[in-house]
Write a protein that holds these residues in place. Sequence first.
Motif, PDB file in Angstrom:
ATOM      1  N   SER A 187      18.330 -17.323   5.478  1.00 36.36           N
ATOM      2  CA  SER A 187      18.547 -15.944   5.933  1.00 36.36           C
ATOM      3  C   SER A 187      17.911 -15.004   4.916  1.00 36.36           C
ATOM      4  N   VAL A 188      16.923 -14.259   5.354  1.00 35.60           N
ATOM      5  CA  VAL A 188      16.153 -13.372   4.484  1.00 35.60           C
ATOM      6  C   VAL A 188      16.520 -11.933   4.797  1.00 35.60           C
ATOM      7  N   VAL A 189      16.787 -11.167   3.749  1.00 34.22           N
ATOM      8  CA  VAL A 189      16.994  -9.724   3.873  1.00 34.22           C
ATOM      9  C   VAL A 189      15.718  -9.046   3.392  1.00 34.22           C
ATOM     10  N   LEU A 190      14.943  -8.539   4.332  1.00 28.01           N
ATOM     11  CA  LEU A 190      13.683  -7.877   4.020  1.00 28.01           C
ATOM     12  C   LEU A 190      13.962  -6.398   3.806  1.00 28.01           C
ATOM     13  N   CYS A 191      13.941  -5.970   2.548  1.00 26.73           N
ATOM     14  CA  CYS A 191      14.309  -4.607   2.181  1.00 26.73           C
ATOM     15  C   CYS A 191      13.040  -3.792   1.940  1.00 26.73           C
ATOM     16  N   HIS A 192      12.896  -2.718   2.693  1.00 22.24           N
ATOM     17  CA  HIS A 192      11.770  -1.800   2.516  1.00 22.24           C
ATOM     18  C   HIS A 192      12.203  -0.670   1.579  1.00 22.24           C
ATOM     19  N   VAL A 193      11.614  -0.610   0.419  1.00 20.14           N
ATOM     20  CA  VAL A 193      11.957   0.398  -0.589  1.00 20.14           C
ATOM     21  C   VAL A 193      11.142   1.647  -0.278  1.00 20.14           C
ATOM     22  N   ASP A 194      11.775   2.611   0.374  1.00 23.84           N
ATOM     23  CA  ASP A 194      11.080   3.833   0.782  1.00 23.84           C
ATOM     24  C   ASP A 194      11.751   5.086   0.229  1.00 23.84           C
ATOM     25  N   VAL A 195      12.494   4.970  -0.864  1.00 25.33           N
ATOM     26  CA  VAL A 195      13.091   6.126  -1.536  1.00 25.33           C
ATOM     27  C   VAL A 195      12.671   6.091  -2.999  1.00 25.33           C
ATOM     28  N   GLU A 196      12.812   7.232  -3.657  1.00 22.21           N
ATOM     29  CA  GLU A 196      12.397   7.310  -5.056  1.00 22.21           C
ATOM     30  C   GLU A 196      13.470   6.757  -5.998  1.00 22.21           C
ATOM     31  N   ASP A 197      14.707   7.157  -5.813  1.00 22.32           N
ATOM     32  CA  ASP A 197      15.789   6.683  -6.670  1.00 22.32           C
ATOM     33  C   ASP A 197      16.341   5.386  -6.056  1.00 22.32           C
ATOM     34  N   VAL A 198      15.938   4.251  -6.604  1.00 21.92           N
ATOM     35  CA  VAL A 198      16.246   2.957  -5.996  1.00 21.92           C
ATOM     36  C   VAL A 198      17.313   2.185  -6.764  1.00 21.92           C
TER      37      VAL A 198
END
Length: 407
Positions: A187-198
Amino acid sequence: MEEDGYDDRGKNTNTNTNTNTNKVVIKIPSYQEVLKTSQWKSTPPSLFAPSQTFSQAFAFVKSSEFYSPPPPSSTSAAASEITASRERQSNVPSSSSSASTSGLSSSWSSSSSSTQNRNAILVSHRQKGNPLLKHIRNVRWAFADVVCDYLLGQGSCALYLSLRYHLLHPDYLYYRIRELQKNFKLSVVLCHVDVEDVVKPLLEVTKTALLHDCTLLCGWSLEECGRYLETIKVYENKPADIIQGQMDTDYLSRLTHALTTVRHVNKTDVVTLGNAFGSLSHIMDASMEDLARCPGIGERKVKRLYDSFHEPFKRVVPSYPAVPETSTQNNAEVGSANEDKEAKEEKDREKESKRRKKEPQLTVKSALSAAFSKYADKVRKKNNKSQGEGRGETSAATEQEAENKNL
Protein backbone atom coordinates in the motif's frame (compact mmCIF):
# COMPACT_ATOMS: atom_id res chain seq x y z
CA MET A 1 -46.94 71.82 35.75
CA GLU A 2 -47.28 68.32 34.33
CA GLU A 3 -50.58 66.81 33.28
CA ASP A 4 -51.25 63.45 31.57
CA GLY A 5 -47.56 62.71 31.07
CA TYR A 6 -46.68 66.02 29.36
CA ASP A 7 -44.40 68.71 30.81
CA ASP A 8 -44.27 72.43 30.09
CA ARG A 9 -42.16 71.88 26.95
CA GLY A 10 -44.70 69.46 25.52
CA LYS A 11 -42.51 66.35 25.67
CA ASN A 12 -43.89 62.95 26.58
CA THR A 13 -42.72 61.62 29.97
CA ASN A 14 -44.15 58.09 29.62
CA THR A 15 -41.14 56.71 27.63
CA ASN A 16 -39.29 55.55 30.74
CA THR A 17 -42.24 53.60 31.98
CA ASN A 18 -42.61 51.89 28.60
CA THR A 19 -38.94 50.85 28.48
CA ASN A 20 -39.12 49.46 32.00
CA THR A 21 -42.16 47.36 31.12
CA ASN A 22 -40.38 46.03 27.96
CA LYS A 23 -37.38 44.82 29.96
CA VAL A 24 -39.59 42.69 32.21
CA VAL A 25 -41.12 40.74 29.28
CA ILE A 26 -39.88 37.05 29.07
CA LYS A 27 -39.66 35.49 25.61
CA ILE A 28 -40.85 31.86 25.46
CA PRO A 29 -39.42 29.81 22.55
CA SER A 30 -41.74 27.94 20.27
CA TYR A 31 -41.96 24.15 19.95
CA GLN A 32 -40.13 24.11 16.58
CA GLU A 33 -37.18 26.09 17.97
CA VAL A 34 -36.85 23.69 20.91
CA LEU A 35 -37.00 20.69 18.55
CA LYS A 36 -34.27 22.15 16.33
CA THR A 37 -31.91 22.79 19.23
CA SER A 38 -32.46 19.29 20.66
CA GLN A 39 -31.75 17.65 17.28
CA TRP A 40 -28.53 19.64 16.87
CA LYS A 41 -27.31 18.56 20.30
CA SER A 42 -28.19 14.90 19.78
CA THR A 43 -26.36 14.68 16.40
CA PRO A 44 -23.29 16.90 16.45
CA PRO A 45 -21.94 17.98 13.07
CA SER A 46 -19.24 15.77 11.53
CA LEU A 47 -15.79 17.29 11.16
CA PHE A 48 -14.93 14.99 8.25
CA ALA A 49 -16.77 16.01 5.10
CA PRO A 50 -14.44 15.49 2.12
CA SER A 51 -15.43 16.17 -1.43
CA GLN A 52 -16.95 13.37 -3.46
CA THR A 53 -14.56 13.75 -6.40
CA PHE A 54 -11.20 15.27 -7.06
CA SER A 55 -12.69 17.80 -9.46
CA GLN A 56 -14.90 19.26 -6.73
CA ALA A 57 -11.98 19.64 -4.34
CA PHE A 58 -9.72 21.26 -6.95
CA ALA A 59 -12.23 23.15 -9.06
CA PHE A 60 -9.99 26.22 -9.01
CA VAL A 61 -7.31 24.31 -10.95
CA LYS A 62 -9.57 23.97 -14.00
CA SER A 63 -9.94 27.72 -14.27
CA SER A 64 -6.16 28.23 -14.37
CA GLU A 65 -4.09 28.36 -17.54
CA PHE A 66 -2.00 25.32 -16.57
CA TYR A 67 -4.90 22.84 -16.79
CA SER A 68 -5.68 20.83 -19.86
CA PRO A 69 -8.33 18.06 -20.04
CA PRO A 70 -7.05 14.48 -19.72
CA PRO A 71 -6.77 12.32 -22.86
CA PRO A 72 -9.72 10.03 -23.67
CA SER A 73 -9.27 6.62 -22.12
CA SER A 74 -8.70 3.59 -24.32
CA THR A 75 -11.73 1.77 -22.86
CA SER A 76 -14.09 4.58 -23.91
CA ALA A 77 -12.60 4.57 -27.43
CA ALA A 78 -13.04 0.79 -27.68
CA ALA A 79 -16.63 1.09 -26.42
CA SER A 80 -17.40 3.75 -29.04
CA GLU A 81 -15.95 1.53 -31.79
CA ILE A 82 -18.07 -1.42 -30.62
CA THR A 83 -21.24 0.69 -30.58
CA ALA A 84 -20.47 2.02 -34.07
CA SER A 85 -19.93 -1.50 -35.39
CA ARG A 86 -23.21 -2.63 -33.81
CA GLU A 87 -25.07 0.25 -35.45
CA ARG A 88 -23.58 -0.69 -38.81
CA GLN A 89 -24.63 -4.29 -38.30
CA SER A 90 -28.17 -3.21 -37.37
CA ASN A 91 -28.53 -1.43 -40.73
CA VAL A 92 -27.47 -4.58 -42.63
CA PRO A 93 -30.15 -7.32 -42.90
CA SER A 94 -29.74 -9.98 -40.26
CA SER A 95 -28.38 -13.40 -41.22
CA SER A 96 -26.63 -16.32 -39.60
CA SER A 97 -23.19 -15.12 -40.79
CA SER A 98 -23.74 -11.64 -39.34
CA ALA A 99 -24.84 -13.15 -36.01
CA SER A 100 -21.73 -15.32 -35.84
CA THR A 101 -19.45 -12.41 -36.67
CA SER A 102 -21.14 -10.22 -34.04
CA GLY A 103 -20.70 -12.98 -31.45
CA LEU A 104 -17.03 -13.34 -32.35
CA SER A 105 -16.51 -9.56 -32.18
CA SER A 106 -18.22 -9.31 -28.79
CA SER A 107 -16.14 -12.19 -27.37
CA TRP A 108 -12.96 -10.69 -28.81
CA SER A 109 -13.81 -7.27 -27.36
CA SER A 110 -14.51 -8.74 -23.91
CA SER A 111 -11.24 -10.71 -23.91
CA SER A 112 -9.25 -7.73 -25.17
CA SER A 113 -10.80 -5.44 -22.55
CA SER A 114 -9.98 -7.93 -19.77
CA THR A 115 -6.35 -8.22 -20.89
CA GLN A 116 -6.17 -4.47 -21.31
CA ASN A 117 -7.47 -3.90 -17.79
CA ARG A 118 -5.01 -6.46 -16.47
CA ASN A 119 -2.07 -4.63 -18.03
CA ALA A 120 -3.33 -1.11 -17.22
CA ILE A 121 -3.52 0.99 -14.08
CA LEU A 122 -7.09 0.99 -12.80
CA VAL A 123 -7.99 4.50 -11.65
CA SER A 124 -10.83 5.25 -9.25
CA HIS A 125 -13.64 7.55 -10.33
CA ARG A 126 -12.67 9.86 -7.46
CA GLN A 127 -9.61 10.88 -9.44
CA LYS A 128 -11.58 12.29 -12.37
CA GLY A 129 -10.19 15.70 -13.17
CA ASN A 130 -6.85 15.07 -11.47
CA PRO A 131 -4.12 16.66 -13.64
CA LEU A 132 -1.79 13.83 -12.59
CA LEU A 133 -3.45 11.48 -15.09
CA LYS A 134 -2.10 13.31 -18.12
CA HIS A 135 1.46 12.60 -16.93
CA ILE A 136 0.96 8.79 -17.02
CA ARG A 137 2.18 8.20 -20.56
CA ASN A 138 4.29 5.01 -20.55
CA VAL A 139 1.56 2.80 -19.06
CA ARG A 140 -2.09 2.48 -20.01
CA TRP A 141 -4.75 3.41 -17.49
CA ALA A 142 -8.53 3.16 -17.29
CA PHE A 143 -11.28 4.23 -14.92
CA ALA A 144 -12.80 1.47 -12.79
CA ASP A 145 -14.74 0.93 -9.59
CA VAL A 146 -11.89 0.27 -7.16
CA VAL A 147 -11.51 1.05 -3.48
CA CYS A 148 -8.06 2.59 -3.78
CA ASP A 149 -7.16 5.54 -5.99
CA TYR A 150 -4.78 3.56 -8.25
CA LEU A 151 -4.75 -0.24 -8.55
CA LEU A 152 -1.22 -1.07 -9.69
CA GLY A 153 -1.45 -4.88 -9.57
CA GLN A 154 -3.09 -7.80 -7.85
CA GLY A 155 -1.45 -7.01 -4.51
CA SER A 156 -0.34 -3.38 -4.83
CA CYS A 157 -2.28 -0.14 -4.70
CA ALA A 158 -1.67 3.58 -4.24
CA LEU A 159 -3.50 6.42 -2.52
CA TYR A 160 -2.98 9.93 -3.85
CA LEU A 161 -2.82 12.79 -1.35
CA SER A 162 -2.10 16.46 -1.84
CA LEU A 163 -0.70 18.32 1.15
CA ARG A 164 -2.92 21.26 0.32
CA TYR A 165 -5.97 18.99 0.53
CA HIS A 166 -4.58 17.42 3.73
CA LEU A 167 -4.51 20.83 5.38
CA LEU A 168 -8.21 21.24 4.55
CA HIS A 169 -9.20 17.70 5.63
CA PRO A 170 -6.66 16.22 8.10
CA ASP A 171 -8.73 13.03 8.62
CA TYR A 172 -8.99 12.17 4.91
CA LEU A 173 -5.90 9.93 4.78
CA TYR A 174 -6.92 7.96 7.87
CA TYR A 175 -10.39 7.17 6.47
CA ARG A 176 -8.96 6.25 3.06
CA ILE A 177 -6.44 3.82 4.59
CA ARG A 178 -9.19 2.32 6.73
CA GLU A 179 -11.22 1.60 3.60
CA LEU A 180 -8.42 -0.62 2.25
CA GLN A 181 -8.73 -3.02 5.26
CA LYS A 182 -5.23 -4.46 4.66
CA ASN A 183 -6.32 -6.30 1.50
CA PHE A 184 -3.14 -5.37 -0.36
CA LYS A 185 0.41 -6.58 0.12
CA LEU A 186 1.86 -3.19 -0.89
CA SER A 187 0.00 0.00 0.00
CA VAL A 188 1.65 3.19 -1.24
CA VAL A 189 0.76 6.69 -0.09
CA LEU A 190 1.72 8.98 -2.96
CA CYS A 191 2.05 12.43 -1.38
CA HIS A 192 2.23 15.47 -3.64
CA VAL A 193 4.12 18.24 -1.83
CA ASP A 194 2.46 21.38 -3.17
CA VAL A 195 2.79 23.77 -0.19
CA GLU A 196 5.73 25.80 1.04
CA ASP A 197 5.61 24.99 4.76
CA VAL A 198 5.85 21.18 4.69
CA VAL A 199 7.22 20.38 8.16
CA LYS A 200 4.00 19.92 10.11
CA PRO A 201 1.70 18.37 7.44
CA LEU A 202 4.42 16.03 6.18
CA LEU A 203 5.09 14.87 9.74
CA GLU A 204 1.40 14.02 10.18
CA VAL A 205 1.29 12.13 6.89
CA THR A 206 4.47 10.21 7.78
CA LYS A 207 3.09 9.16 11.16
CA THR A 208 -0.20 7.99 9.64
CA ALA A 209 1.58 5.99 6.94
CA LEU A 210 3.99 4.32 9.36
CA LEU A 211 1.30 3.38 11.88
CA HIS A 212 -0.77 1.66 9.17
CA ASP A 213 2.13 -0.19 7.40
CA CYS A 214 2.04 1.96 4.26
CA THR A 215 4.95 3.02 2.07
CA LEU A 216 5.26 6.79 1.73
CA LEU A 217 6.49 8.29 -1.54
CA CYS A 218 6.82 12.06 -1.79
CA GLY A 219 6.74 13.85 -5.12
CA TRP A 220 7.38 17.55 -5.62
CA SER A 221 5.69 17.69 -9.02
CA LEU A 222 2.92 15.91 -10.88
CA GLU A 223 5.45 14.50 -13.36
CA GLU A 224 7.37 12.85 -10.53
CA CYS A 225 4.20 11.34 -9.06
CA GLY A 226 3.24 9.95 -12.45
CA ARG A 227 6.71 8.45 -12.87
CA TYR A 228 6.36 6.67 -9.51
CA LEU A 229 3.08 5.06 -10.61
CA GLU A 230 4.53 4.01 -13.96
CA THR A 231 7.60 2.45 -12.38
CA ILE A 232 5.63 0.43 -9.83
CA LYS A 233 3.34 -0.86 -12.58
CA VAL A 234 6.19 -1.76 -14.96
CA TYR A 235 8.10 -3.69 -12.25
CA GLU A 236 4.96 -5.49 -11.06
CA ASN A 237 6.04 -8.98 -12.14
CA LYS A 238 9.82 -8.45 -12.11
CA PRO A 239 11.97 -10.31 -9.54
CA ALA A 240 14.05 -8.60 -6.88
CA ASP A 241 17.31 -9.70 -8.53
CA ILE A 242 17.11 -6.76 -10.92
CA ILE A 243 17.98 -4.20 -8.26
CA GLN A 244 20.53 -6.43 -6.53
CA GLY A 245 24.24 -6.05 -7.14
CA GLN A 246 25.63 -8.48 -9.68
CA MET A 247 29.19 -9.79 -9.60
CA ASP A 248 31.04 -11.76 -12.25
CA THR A 249 31.91 -15.37 -11.52
CA ASP A 250 35.50 -15.36 -12.82
CA TYR A 251 38.40 -15.53 -10.37
CA LEU A 252 39.84 -12.08 -11.10
CA SER A 253 36.59 -10.23 -10.43
CA ARG A 254 36.03 -12.12 -7.17
CA LEU A 255 39.63 -11.45 -6.11
CA THR A 256 39.15 -7.77 -6.95
CA HIS A 257 35.93 -7.64 -4.94
CA ALA A 258 37.69 -9.23 -1.94
CA LEU A 259 40.90 -7.17 -1.91
CA THR A 260 39.35 -3.79 -2.72
CA THR A 261 37.51 -3.95 0.60
CA VAL A 262 40.89 -3.15 2.17
CA ARG A 263 41.32 0.59 2.38
CA HIS A 264 43.57 2.31 -0.20
CA VAL A 265 43.77 -0.86 -2.37
CA ASN A 266 42.44 -0.31 -5.90
CA LYS A 267 41.92 -2.54 -8.94
CA THR A 268 45.38 -1.84 -10.33
CA ASP A 269 46.97 -3.05 -7.10
CA VAL A 270 44.87 -6.22 -7.27
CA VAL A 271 46.14 -6.97 -10.78
CA THR A 272 49.73 -6.38 -9.60
CA LEU A 273 49.33 -8.68 -6.61
CA GLY A 274 47.67 -11.36 -8.74
CA ASN A 275 50.50 -11.33 -11.26
CA ALA A 276 53.13 -11.40 -8.51
CA PHE A 277 51.68 -14.13 -6.24
CA GLY A 278 49.15 -15.95 -8.40
CA SER A 279 46.38 -16.59 -5.85
CA LEU A 280 44.81 -15.21 -2.70
CA SER A 281 46.39 -17.86 -0.48
CA HIS A 282 49.89 -16.86 -1.65
CA ILE A 283 49.06 -13.20 -1.01
CA MET A 284 47.97 -14.06 2.52
CA ASP A 285 51.16 -16.09 3.15
CA ALA A 286 53.43 -13.31 1.86
CA SER A 287 55.48 -11.25 4.29
CA MET A 288 55.63 -7.48 4.42
CA GLU A 289 58.93 -7.50 2.49
CA ASP A 290 57.41 -9.57 -0.33
CA LEU A 291 54.42 -7.26 -0.54
CA ALA A 292 56.68 -4.19 -0.58
CA ARG A 293 58.55 -5.55 -3.63
CA CYS A 294 55.43 -5.21 -5.78
CA PRO A 295 55.47 -2.00 -7.84
CA GLY A 296 52.89 0.63 -6.95
CA ILE A 297 52.23 -0.70 -3.43
CA GLY A 298 53.60 1.64 -0.80
CA GLU A 299 54.24 1.28 2.90
CA ARG A 300 50.69 2.21 3.92
CA LYS A 301 49.06 -0.36 1.62
CA VAL A 302 51.50 -3.06 2.72
CA LYS A 303 50.73 -2.45 6.37
CA ARG A 304 46.96 -2.49 5.81
CA LEU A 305 47.11 -5.70 3.75
CA TYR A 306 49.33 -7.49 6.26
CA ASP A 307 47.24 -6.34 9.24
CA SER A 308 43.96 -7.35 7.62
CA PHE A 309 45.27 -10.90 7.07
CA HIS A 310 47.05 -11.40 10.42
CA GLU A 311 45.19 -9.41 13.06
CA PRO A 312 42.76 -11.43 15.24
CA PHE A 313 38.99 -11.28 14.79
CA LYS A 314 38.37 -10.37 18.42
CA ARG A 315 39.90 -7.15 19.60
CA VAL A 316 41.49 -7.32 23.05
CA VAL A 317 39.94 -4.67 25.28
CA PRO A 318 42.43 -3.53 27.97
CA SER A 319 41.03 -3.91 31.48
CA TYR A 320 42.22 -1.14 33.75
CA PRO A 321 41.95 -1.76 37.52
CA ALA A 322 39.58 0.50 39.38
CA VAL A 323 41.25 3.09 41.62
CA PRO A 324 39.98 2.60 45.20
CA GLU A 325 38.98 5.58 47.29
CA THR A 326 41.36 6.10 50.20
CA SER A 327 40.87 8.07 53.36
CA THR A 328 43.46 9.91 55.46
CA GLN A 329 42.77 7.84 58.58
CA ASN A 330 43.62 4.30 57.36
CA ASN A 331 46.30 4.89 54.73
CA ALA A 332 48.46 2.03 55.96
CA GLU A 333 45.66 -0.54 55.87
CA VAL A 334 44.51 0.54 52.45
CA GLY A 335 48.08 0.45 51.14
CA SER A 336 48.53 -3.17 52.26
CA ALA A 337 45.16 -4.11 50.71
CA ASN A 338 46.16 -2.47 47.45
CA GLU A 339 49.41 -4.39 47.40
CA ASP A 340 47.54 -7.66 47.86
CA LYS A 341 45.12 -6.76 45.07
CA GLU A 342 47.98 -5.83 42.75
CA ALA A 343 49.74 -9.11 43.49
CA LYS A 344 46.56 -11.05 42.69
CA GLU A 345 46.03 -9.09 39.49
CA GLU A 346 49.60 -9.75 38.38
CA LYS A 347 49.13 -13.46 38.98
CA ASP A 348 45.88 -13.42 37.00
CA ARG A 349 47.57 -11.59 34.15
CA GLU A 350 50.39 -14.14 34.06
CA LYS A 351 47.88 -17.00 33.98
CA GLU A 352 45.91 -15.29 31.20
CA SER A 353 49.07 -14.68 29.15
CA LYS A 354 50.13 -18.33 29.55
CA ARG A 355 46.69 -19.52 28.51
CA ARG A 356 46.72 -17.27 25.43
CA LYS A 357 50.15 -18.55 24.45
CA LYS A 358 48.94 -22.14 24.67
CA GLU A 359 45.79 -21.42 22.62
CA PRO A 360 46.30 -20.87 18.87
CA GLN A 361 45.67 -17.27 17.83
CA LEU A 362 42.63 -16.95 15.58
CA THR A 363 43.48 -14.89 12.50
CA VAL A 364 41.95 -14.39 9.08
CA LYS A 365 44.42 -16.80 7.55
CA SER A 366 43.74 -19.57 10.07
CA ALA A 367 39.98 -19.12 9.76
CA LEU A 368 40.09 -19.33 5.97
CA SER A 369 42.37 -22.38 6.05
CA ALA A 370 40.00 -24.12 8.47
CA ALA A 371 37.04 -23.31 6.24
CA PHE A 372 38.86 -24.61 3.16
CA SER A 373 39.78 -27.85 4.95
CA LYS A 374 36.16 -28.38 6.03
CA TYR A 375 34.98 -27.77 2.48
CA ALA A 376 37.56 -30.24 1.13
CA ASP A 377 36.43 -32.89 3.62
CA LYS A 378 32.81 -32.32 2.62
CA VAL A 379 33.61 -32.69 -1.10
CA ARG A 380 35.66 -35.85 -0.42
CA LYS A 381 32.81 -37.45 1.55
CA LYS A 382 30.36 -36.56 -1.21
CA ASN A 383 32.57 -38.14 -3.87
CA ASN A 384 33.06 -41.29 -1.79
CA LYS A 385 29.32 -41.58 -1.28
CA SER A 386 28.61 -41.20 -5.00
CA GLN A 387 31.30 -43.79 -5.84
CA GLY A 388 29.80 -46.23 -3.30
CA GLU A 389 26.35 -45.79 -4.80
CA GLY A 390 27.77 -46.39 -8.28
CA ARG A 391 29.52 -49.60 -7.16
CA GLY A 392 26.33 -50.83 -5.49
CA GLU A 393 24.36 -50.23 -8.68
CA THR A 394 26.94 -52.09 -10.82
CA SER A 395 27.00 -55.06 -8.40
CA ALA A 396 23.18 -55.22 -8.40
CA ALA A 397 23.17 -55.14 -12.20
CA THR A 398 25.70 -57.99 -12.45
CA GLU A 399 23.72 -60.12 -10.00
CA GLN A 400 20.55 -59.56 -11.99
CA GLU A 401 22.31 -60.54 -15.22
CA ALA A 402 23.60 -63.75 -13.57
CA GLU A 403 20.09 -64.67 -12.42
CA ASN A 404 18.73 -64.08 -15.93
CA LYS A 405 21.39 -66.38 -17.39
CA ASN A 406 20.57 -69.14 -14.90
CA LEU A 407 16.93 -68.90 -15.80
